[in-house]
Design an enzyme around this catalytic site. Structure first.
Site, PDB file in Angstrom:
ATOM      1  N   TYR A   1     -12.212  -2.952  -3.327  1.00  0.00           N
ATOM      2  CA  TYR A   1     -12.747  -3.009  -1.962  1.00  0.00           C
ATOM      3  C   TYR A   1     -14.281  -3.005  -1.938  1.00  0.00           C
ATOM      4  O   TYR A   1     -14.879  -2.588  -0.949  1.00  0.00           O
ATOM      5  CB  TYR A   1     -12.203  -1.838  -1.142  1.00  0.00           C
TER       6      TYR A   1
ATOM      7  N   HIS B   1      -1.726  -5.511   1.410  1.00  0.00           N
ATOM      8  CA  HIS B   1      -2.985  -6.233   1.184  1.00  0.00           C
ATOM      9  C   HIS B   1      -2.661  -7.646   0.738  1.00  0.00           C
ATOM     10  O   HIS B   1      -1.710  -7.859  -0.013  1.00  0.00           O
ATOM     11  CB  HIS B   1      -3.793  -5.540   0.077  1.00  0.00           C
TER      12      HIS B   1
ATOM     13  N   GLU C   1      -9.073 -10.518  -7.978  1.00  0.00           N
ATOM     14  CA  GLU C   1      -8.187  -9.367  -7.781  1.00  0.00           C
ATOM     15  C   GLU C   1      -7.050  -9.364  -8.813  1.00  0.00           C
ATOM     16  O   GLU C   1      -6.666  -8.310  -9.327  1.00  0.00           O
ATOM     17  CB  GLU C   1      -7.640  -9.372  -6.351  1.00  0.00           C
TER      18      GLU C   1
ATOM     19  N   LYS D   1       0.835  -1.197   0.000  1.00  0.00           N
ATOM     20  CA  LYS D   1       0.000   0.000   0.000  1.00  0.00           C
ATOM     21  C   LYS D   1       0.877   1.257   0.000  1.00  0.00           C
ATOM     22  O   LYS D   1       2.092   1.176   0.194  1.00  0.00           O
ATOM     23  CB  LYS D   1      -0.929  -0.043   1.223  1.00  0.00           C
TER      24      LYS D   1
ATOM     25  N   ASN E   1      -1.861  -0.036   7.171  1.00  0.00           N
ATOM     26  CA  ASN E   1      -1.299  -1.326   7.572  1.00  0.00           C
ATOM     27  C   ASN E   1      -0.436  -1.988   6.493  1.00  0.00           C
ATOM     28  O   ASN E   1      -0.320  -3.211   6.423  1.00  0.00           O
ATOM     29  CB  ASN E   1      -2.395  -2.255   8.107  1.00  0.00           C
TER      30      ASN E   1
HETATM   31  P1  DAT Z   1      -7.514  -7.138   5.301  1.00  0.00           P
HETATM   32  O1  DAT Z   1      -6.757  -6.036   4.616  1.00  0.00           O
HETATM   33  O2  DAT Z   1      -6.726  -7.734   6.434  1.00  0.00           O
HETATM   34  O3  DAT Z   1      -8.062  -8.179   4.345  1.00  0.00           O
HETATM   35  P2  DAT Z   1     -10.225  -6.085   5.398  1.00  0.00           P
HETATM   36  O4  DAT Z   1     -10.408  -6.686   4.050  1.00  0.00           O
HETATM   37  O5  DAT Z   1     -11.241  -6.385   6.446  1.00  0.00           O
HETATM   38  O6  DAT Z   1      -8.792  -6.468   6.006  1.00  0.00           O
HETATM   39  O7  DAT Z   1     -10.132  -4.489   5.287  1.00  0.00           O
HETATM   40  C1  DAT Z   1      -9.427  -3.902   4.214  1.00  0.00           C
HETATM   41  C2  DAT Z   1      -8.653  -2.723   4.725  1.00  0.00           C
HETATM   42  O8  DAT Z   1      -9.543  -1.752   5.244  1.00  0.00           O
HETATM   43  C3  DAT Z   1      -7.708  -3.045   5.890  1.00  0.00           C
HETATM   44  O9  DAT Z   1      -6.477  -3.564   5.452  1.00  0.00           O
HETATM   45  C4  DAT Z   1      -7.566  -1.703   6.521  1.00  0.00           C
HETATM   46  C5  DAT Z   1      -8.937  -1.082   6.351  1.00  0.00           C
HETATM   47  N1  DAT Z   1      -9.733  -1.321   7.569  1.00  0.00           N
HETATM   48  C6  DAT Z   1     -10.283  -2.485   7.965  1.00  0.00           C
HETATM   49  N2  DAT Z   1     -10.935  -2.354   9.122  1.00  0.00           N
HETATM   50  C7  DAT Z   1     -10.794  -1.046   9.466  1.00  0.00           C
HETATM   51  C8  DAT Z   1     -11.243  -0.248  10.560  1.00  0.00           C
HETATM   52  N3  DAT Z   1     -11.968  -0.770  11.547  1.00  0.00           N
HETATM   53  N4  DAT Z   1     -10.873   1.064  10.588  1.00  0.00           N
HETATM   54  C9  DAT Z   1     -10.142   1.598   9.587  1.00  0.00           C
HETATM   55  N5  DAT Z   1      -9.693   0.916   8.527  1.00  0.00           N
HETATM   56  C10 DAT Z   1     -10.019  -0.394   8.463  1.00  0.00           C
HETATM   57 MG    MG Z   2      -9.473  -8.023   2.880  1.00  0.00          MG
END
Ligand code: DAT
Ligand code: MG
Length: 137
Positions: free
Chosen positions: A49, A115, A126, A9, A112
């Site tokens: 997303y 991805h 994807e 990212k 974070n």
């Molecule tokens: P991952 O990236 O571990 O698959 P995800 O698909 O649930 O997690 O979410 C995608 C991204 O969205 C994640 O990397 C960071 C952001 N995100 C997820 N939960 C969040 C939250 N509670 N607050 C802010 N950003 C969040």
């Molecule tokens: Mg995810």
């Protein structure tokens, strides 16, 4: 051979962690099949997303993902989808185990670093989205 979509990212690129992230997949034994530096459009990110479009953090997530280029990659190998998620660590870096990428290098769920696809089917979706011309092998 199983494949997954891994993306560094904008914060990971900005902080110079591309090599570190590649190194961890290489040393685990996975094969890099495609890599491209991309400035993603809002439309591409909204598709990527789309499952999260109803979440309160969605607008912020899309904005953050456009703060700089990302490194889009395809990695291949045995159980690479699940193992790739393990290498990345838990979504919230405060809950990611030390030794994982997120566990070792960040503290903010909104930044974070990386991805990784969460299932074989989403990985293929994807890969098709980010590499519309194919990965060349
Ligand atoms: P991952 O990236 O571990 O698959 P995800 O698909 O649930 O997690 O979410 C995608 C991204 O969205 C994640 O990397 C960071 C952001 N995100 C997820 N939960 C969040 C939250 N509670 N607050 C802010 N950003 C969040
Ligand atoms: Mg995810």
């Amino acid at each position: 051979m199983e494949r997954t979509y891994i993306m560094v990212k904008p914060d990971g690129v900005e902080r110079g962690l591309v090599g570190e992230i590649i190194k961890r997949f290489e040393q685990k034994g996975y094969k890099l099949q495609a890599l491209q530096l991309i400035h993603p459009t809002k439309e591409l990110l909204e598709q990527h997303y789309s499952d999260l479009s109803s979440k309160p953090f969605f607008p912020e997530l899309i904005k953050y993902m456009q703060t700089g280029p990302v490194v889009a990659m395809v990695w291949a190998g045995k159980s690479v989808v699940k193992a790739g998620r393990t290498l990345l660590g838990a979504t919230n870096p405060l809950e990611s185990a030390p030794g994982t990428i997120r566990g070792d290098f960040c503290i903010d769920v909104g930044a974070n670093l990386c991805h990784g696809s969460d299932a074989v089917e989403s990985a293929e979706k994807e890969i098709a989205l980010w590499f519309p011309k194919g990965v060349g092998n």
